[in-house]
Write an enzyme that holds these catalytic residues in place. Structure first.
Site, PDB file in Angstrom:
ATOM      1  N   HIS A  33      -0.409   7.605   4.291  1.00  0.00           N
ATOM      2  CA  HIS A  33       0.832   7.078   4.313  1.00  0.00           C
ATOM      3  C   HIS A  33       1.230   7.004   2.730  1.00  0.00           C
ATOM      4  O   HIS A  33       0.632   6.751   1.584  1.00  0.00           O
ATOM      5  CB  HIS A  33       0.810   5.359   4.282  1.00  0.00           C
ATOM      6  CG  HIS A  33       1.890   4.769   4.508  1.00  0.00           C
ATOM      7  ND1 HIS A  33       2.632   4.130   5.354  1.00  0.00           N
ATOM      8  CD2 HIS A  33       2.989   5.040   3.620  1.00  0.00           C
ATOM      9  CE1 HIS A  33       3.655   3.665   4.641  1.00  0.00           C
ATOM     10  NE2 HIS A  33       4.089   4.387   3.934  1.00  0.00           N
TER      11      HIS A  33
ATOM     12  N   HIS B 260       4.891   8.961   0.239  1.00  0.00           N
ATOM     13  CA  HIS B 260       5.515   9.279   0.145  1.00  0.00           C
ATOM     14  C   HIS B 260       5.686  10.177  -1.429  1.00  0.00           C
ATOM     15  O   HIS B 260       5.395  10.577  -2.642  1.00  0.00           O
ATOM     16  CB  HIS B 260       7.146   8.446  -0.634  1.00  0.00           C
ATOM     17  CG  HIS B 260       7.166   7.126   0.245  1.00  0.00           C
ATOM     18  ND1 HIS B 260       7.958   7.342   1.446  1.00  0.00           N
ATOM     19  CD2 HIS B 260       6.200   5.856   0.365  1.00  0.00           C
ATOM     20  CE1 HIS B 260       7.183   5.885   2.080  1.00  0.00           C
ATOM     21  NE2 HIS B 260       6.367   5.275   1.139  1.00  0.00           N
TER      22      HIS B 260
ATOM     23  N   LYS C 279       7.676   6.893  12.249  1.00  0.00           N
ATOM     24  CA  LYS C 279       7.673   6.119  11.489  1.00  0.00           C
ATOM     25  C   LYS C 279       9.102   5.195  11.783  1.00  0.00           C
ATOM     26  O   LYS C 279      10.646   5.166  11.876  1.00  0.00           O
ATOM     27  CB  LYS C 279       8.408   6.797  10.288  1.00  0.00           C
ATOM     28  CG  LYS C 279       8.621   5.315   8.858  1.00  0.00           C
ATOM     29  CD  LYS C 279       6.441   4.910   9.046  1.00  0.00           C
ATOM     30  CE  LYS C 279       6.743   3.295   8.126  1.00  0.00           C
ATOM     31  NZ  LYS C 279       6.717   3.456   7.250  1.00  0.00           N
TER      32      LYS C 279
ATOM     33  N   HIS D 200       6.457   0.086   9.993  1.00  0.00           N
ATOM     34  CA  HIS D 200       6.787  -0.666   8.708  1.00  0.00           C
ATOM     35  C   HIS D 200       7.161  -2.643   9.302  1.00  0.00           C
ATOM     36  O   HIS D 200       7.714  -2.856   9.582  1.00  0.00           O
ATOM     37  CB  HIS D 200       7.914  -0.639   7.470  1.00  0.00           C
ATOM     38  CG  HIS D 200       7.767  -1.277   6.045  1.00  0.00           C
ATOM     39  ND1 HIS D 200       7.913  -1.348   5.480  1.00  0.00           N
ATOM     40  CD2 HIS D 200       8.090  -2.512   6.168  1.00  0.00           C
ATOM     41  CE1 HIS D 200       8.093  -1.902   4.552  1.00  0.00           C
ATOM     42  NE2 HIS D 200       8.306  -2.730   5.077  1.00  0.00           N
TER      43      HIS D 200
ATOM     44  N   HIS E  77       0.336  -0.267   5.538  1.00  0.00           N
ATOM     45  CA  HIS E  77       0.410  -0.999   4.066  1.00  0.00           C
ATOM     46  C   HIS E  77       0.747  -2.777   4.291  1.00  0.00           C
ATOM     47  O   HIS E  77       1.317  -3.136   4.359  1.00  0.00           O
ATOM     48  CB  HIS E  77       1.332  -0.789   3.298  1.00  0.00           C
ATOM     49  CG  HIS E  77       2.619  -0.255   3.928  1.00  0.00           C
ATOM     50  ND1 HIS E  77       3.368  -1.730   4.588  1.00  0.00           N
ATOM     51  CD2 HIS E  77       3.598   0.837   3.269  1.00  0.00           C
ATOM     52  CE1 HIS E  77       4.740  -0.742   4.360  1.00  0.00           C
ATOM     53  NE2 HIS E  77       5.325  -0.201   4.253  1.00  0.00           N
TER      54      HIS E  77
ATOM     55  N   ASP F  37       0.463   4.805  -0.019  1.00  0.00           N
ATOM     56  CA  ASP F  37       1.691   4.102  -0.008  1.00  0.00           C
ATOM     57  C   ASP F  37       2.660   5.396  -1.758  1.00  0.00           C
ATOM     58  O   ASP F  37       3.275   4.166  -2.096  1.00  0.00           O
ATOM     59  CB  ASP F  37       2.190   2.664   0.173  1.00  0.00           C
ATOM     60  CG  ASP F  37       3.536   2.630   0.818  1.00  0.00           C
ATOM     61  OD1 ASP F  37       4.440   3.382   0.869  1.00  0.00           O
ATOM     62  OD2 ASP F  37       4.227   0.993   0.088  1.00  0.00           O
TER      63      ASP F  37
HETATM   64  C1  NCD Z   1       8.439   3.185  -0.595  1.00  0.00           C
HETATM   65  C2  NCD Z   1       9.850   3.826  -1.055  1.00  0.00           C
HETATM   66  O1  NCD Z   1       9.923   4.153  -2.424  1.00  0.00           O
HETATM   67  O2  NCD Z   1       9.827   4.977  -0.525  1.00  0.00           O
HETATM   68  N1  NCD Z   1       8.818   1.340  -1.209  1.00  0.00           N
HETATM   69  C3  NCD Z   1       7.441   0.606  -1.195  1.00  0.00           C
HETATM   70  O3  NCD Z   1       7.699  -0.406  -2.263  1.00  0.00           O
HETATM   71  N2  NCD Z   1       6.554   1.207  -0.628  1.00  0.00           N
HETATM   72  C4  NCD Z   1       8.723   2.494   0.769  1.00  0.00           C
HETATM   73  C5  NCD Z   1       8.249   1.761   1.881  1.00  0.00           C
HETATM   74  O4  NCD Z   1       6.812   2.241   1.670  1.00  0.00           O
HETATM   75  O5  NCD Z   1       8.407   1.238   2.278  1.00  0.00           O
HETATM   76 ZN    ZN Z   2       5.456   3.796   2.342  1.00  0.00          ZN
END
Ligand code: NCD
Ligand code: ZN
Length: 344
Positions: free
Chosen positions: A13, A15, A98, A135, A173, A246
């Protein structure tokens, strides 16, 4: 023990974002992970096979020379997603989809408002063997932010899991003892990812002595009893819990702001932070399963063939990293010491 060699891990997981920043984020993750589940919350989100494959190509183009890192692509579910979208995505190599409840987090405004309307989509995912990544927070204004994961379990997650016993579900998460217990009690089709920040920190690290914007993520850090429950669960080592950082980059100016963004950028120290936690727990023997085996097994993918070696060496995380556009970003755990380092 002064070195630790484990099967090459994967990040289930994270970004990467898009554009110039990919040379930063992809390199950071390819440093220690062979594969990663790439979140689709771009602006606009990745909602179909074509967009997912185009995004994959941009990620591959941003890999460092010689890197064999493999992005695993996901679809962002919206109210408009159809069963046909899922079949086309599966056929083109998209690995998972997702589910963000609308408004739950960064760039999730386009997301699902009516969960039950999504049931035909979940049905196809179950028959296609495509994991649903959730989520797990409600977004109702009257629900306290610290209770949103627990309320989601009671109102939504339990219903989805009961209605689709053959659907693979990853509770992403997780942050509470309630979520850990829910996953432990559920069938083997239900698993969870756990981030470094939720193992290392609790809400005191967010609020005591002043607001710490770099520790702000969603779901928000919870009280220390929940942190202790997550630590206990990884220490005991069941195969339903695996690594998902995450890691979510936001420029320093966006975090240190009157309305600071949620997300911790942990990629540059990811495997080291987990090693640090597992050592604190006297459970280094459980790191390999959590980081390198259980996620692949759950997704039905082969375990990696290579290895990485961690060396016991104390080092301090940098205070800032420069993004390709010249803006600084403060990495998660900046200025703090970790006790293991990936051997180059
Ligand atoms: C994530 C993001 O910045 O894209 N932020 C976070 O606090 N985890 C999005 C997410 O996974 O909720
Ligand atoms: Zn995330």
């Amino acid at each position: 023990m002064t070195t630790l060699t484990i099967c090459t891990p994967d990040d289930w997981h994270l970004h990467f974002r898009d554009g110039d920043i990919l040379t930063e984020t992809v390199a950071a993750t390819a440093r220690c992970f062979q594969r990663a589940i790439v979140m689709p919350n771009l602006v606009p989100p990745v909602v179909n096979a074509e967009q997912a494959m185009a995004y994959k190509a941009r990620i591959l183009a941003a890999r460092p020379a010689q890197s064999t890192f493999e992005p695993l692509m996901t679809l962002f579910l919206t109210n408009a997603t159809t069963p046909e979208d899922i079949m086309a995505a599966k056929a083109s190599g998209v690995v998972a989809a997702k589910l963000y409840p609308a408004g739950a987090t960064t760039n999730s405004a386009a997301a699902v408002t009516d969960l039950e309307a999504m049931y035909p989509v979940f049905e196809v995912m179950a028959t296609q063997g495509m994991p649903l990544l959730i989520h797990g927070e409600v977004t109702d204004h009257h629900i306290d932010i610290f209770d949103r994961e627990k309320v989601f379990i009671d109102q939504k997650m339990s219903k989805i899991v009961e209605a689709f016993p053959h659907l693979k579900v990853v509770f992403e998460h997780i942050t509470t003892s309630d979520a850990a217990q829910f996953v432990l009690d559920a069938s083997d089709n239900v698993a969870a990812t756990i981030t470094p920040q939720h193992l290392l920190m609790n809400r005191n690290d967010l609020l005591v002595g002043g607001v710490r914007p770099h520790n702000f993520c969603l779901p928000v850090l919870k009280r220390n009893t929940h942190q202790a429950a997550l630590r206990q669960v990884v220490k005991s080592g069941p195969a339903k819990f695996f690594l998902g950082t995450d890691s979510a980059p936001h420029a320093k100016e966006a975090k240190e702001n009157a309305c600071g963004c949620a997300g911790c950028y942990s990629a540059w120290s990811a495997i080291e932070l987990y090693a640090h936690v597992f050592e604190e727990l006297d459970a280094l023997d459980k790191l390999e399963g959590f980081a390198s085996h259980y996620g692949a097994d759950f997704y039905g993918l082969p375990r990696n063939e290579g290895t990485i070696t961690l060396v016991r060496e104390e080092w301090t995380l940098p205070d800032e990293i420069m993004l390709p556009d010249g803006r600084p970003i403060v990495p998660f755990f900046a200025g703090q010491k970790v006790s293991w380092k990936l051997q180059a």
